[in-house]
Scaffold this motif. Structure first.
Motif, PDB file in Angstrom:
ATOM      1  N   GLY A   2      41.268  52.725 -40.069  1.00 15.82           N
ATOM      2  CA  GLY A   2      41.397  51.334 -39.656  1.00 15.82           C
ATOM      3  C   GLY A   2      40.169  50.901 -38.884  1.00 15.82           C
ATOM      4  O   GLY A   2      39.043  51.202 -39.270  1.00 15.82           O
ATOM      5  N   ASP A   3      40.370  50.209 -37.783  1.00 10.19           N
ATOM      6  CA  ASP A   3      39.261  49.727 -36.960  1.00 10.19           C
ATOM      7  C   ASP A   3      39.051  50.573 -35.713  1.00 10.19           C
ATOM      8  O   ASP A   3      38.410  50.126 -34.765  1.00 10.19           O
ATOM      9  CB  ASP A   3      39.529  48.268 -36.542  1.00 10.19           C
ATOM     10  CG  ASP A   3      39.503  47.332 -37.732  1.00 10.19           C
ATOM     11  OD1 ASP A   3      38.791  47.633 -38.708  1.00 10.19           O
ATOM     12  OD2 ASP A   3      40.199  46.299 -37.690  1.00 10.19           O
ATOM     13  N   GLU A   4      39.599  51.762 -35.692  1.00 11.65           N
ATOM     14  CA  GLU A   4      39.543  52.619 -34.504  1.00 11.65           C
ATOM     15  C   GLU A   4      38.453  53.683 -34.640  1.00 11.65           C
ATOM     16  O   GLU A   4      38.233  54.216 -35.721  1.00 11.65           O
ATOM     17  CB  GLU A   4      40.887  53.318 -34.305  1.00 11.65           C
ATOM     18  CG  GLU A   4      42.044  52.386 -34.056  1.00 11.65           C
ATOM     19  CD  GLU A   4      41.930  51.631 -32.748  1.00 11.65           C
ATOM     20  OE1 GLU A   4      41.483  52.236 -31.749  1.00 11.65           O
ATOM     21  OE2 GLU A   4      42.281  50.443 -32.719  1.00 11.65           O
ATOM     22  N   GLU A  86      32.407  55.391 -35.057  1.00 10.78           N
ATOM     23  CA  GLU A  86      33.012  54.084 -35.321  1.00 10.78           C
ATOM     24  C   GLU A  86      33.240  53.955 -36.830  1.00 10.78           C
ATOM     25  O   GLU A  86      32.513  54.564 -37.629  1.00 10.78           O
ATOM     26  CB  GLU A  86      32.087  52.963 -34.831  1.00 10.78           C
ATOM     27  CG  GLU A  86      31.822  52.984 -33.328  1.00 10.78           C
ATOM     28  CD  GLU A  86      33.058  52.668 -32.498  1.00 10.78           C
ATOM     29  OE1 GLU A  86      33.949  51.949 -32.980  1.00 10.78           O
ATOM     30  OE2 GLU A  86      33.125  53.154 -31.357  1.00 10.78           O
ATOM     31  N   PRO A  87      34.207  53.155 -37.250  1.00 13.92           N
ATOM     32  CA  PRO A  87      34.485  53.001 -38.680  1.00 13.92           C
ATOM     33  C   PRO A  87      33.284  52.503 -39.495  1.00 13.92           C
ATOM     34  O   PRO A  87      33.214  52.752 -40.696  1.00 13.92           O
ATOM     35  CB  PRO A  87      35.631  51.985 -38.729  1.00 13.92           C
ATOM     36  CG  PRO A  87      36.248  52.039 -37.385  1.00 13.92           C
ATOM     37  CD  PRO A  87      35.172  52.423 -36.424  1.00 13.92           C
ATOM     38  N   SER A  88      32.330  51.860 -38.847  1.00  9.77           N
ATOM     39  CA  SER A  88      31.144  51.372 -39.566  1.00  9.77           C
ATOM     40  C   SER A  88      30.349  52.498 -40.215  1.00  9.77           C
ATOM     41  O   SER A  88      29.538  52.248 -41.111  1.00  9.77           O
ATOM     42  CB  SER A  88      30.241  50.582 -38.616  1.00  9.77           C
ATOM     43  OG  SER A  88      29.794  51.409 -37.542  1.00  9.77           O
TER      44      SER A  88
END
Length: 170
Positions: A2-4, A86-88
């Motif tokens: 997800g965004d975590e 980070e998800p990036s």
């Protein structure tokens, strides 16, 4: 994910870094990678960080390079097997071209995200065991056995007997 942010633990490195890193990551954000000072003759086996400044254990990084020659390394701090990412990072990995050894390198993907997500090194406190080799695995096993009261005496007696040639019957 997800965004975590999420942790990556490379299993051949046994180090007490992740709990320390999580605490620092909550205030720093961005990608965070465990670092350790390594001997110059081993630096070409590591991703190496270029440190802009260091405050305590946290190293603000201006760059990373995968497996440089010792004379080209920006520091003596190598990247070791703990990451908070980070998800990036997934976007960087998808577009990453093969690097050192003709492989897609996580270090290169992290470096490409340096300006957008930010990247910090973390010089953890504690002993690291590189279990990617038989000697490193044995060192870790012996060190952990010697730290356990129920195993320490037996292991110590074995080494004492071995060094004098008086091996006891198994």
């Amino acid at each position: 994910m997800g965004d975590e942010p999420f942790a990556v633990l490379l299993p051949d490195d046994v180090i007490p870094a992740l709990a320390q890193m999580v605490g620092a990551h909550t205030t720093q954000g961005g990608h965070m990678i465990a670092t350790e000072e390594v001997p110059a003759n081993r630096i070409s086996s590591y991703g190496v960080v270029d440190i802009a400044r260091q405050q305590g254990a946290v190293q603000a990084l201006r760059g990373l390079v995968e497996k440089p020659k010792a004379e080209d390394a920006p520091s003596r701090f190598g990247i070791v097997g703990r990451y908070i990412l980070e998800p990036s990072i997934f976007d960087g990995l998808v577009s990453q071209k093969p690097g050192s050894g003709g492989e897609i390198q996580l270090t290169d993907a992290i470096a490409s995200d340096l300006r957008t997500a930010g990247v910090n090194g973390f010089a953890f406190d504690g002993e690291r065991f590189d279990c990617g080799s038989v000697p490193g695995y044995l060192e870790a096993t012996i060190a952990f056995a010697l730290d356990r009261p129920e195993l320490c005496n037996g292991v110590s007696q074995f080494f004492a007997a071995r060094s004098t040639g008086n091996l006891r019957a198994a």
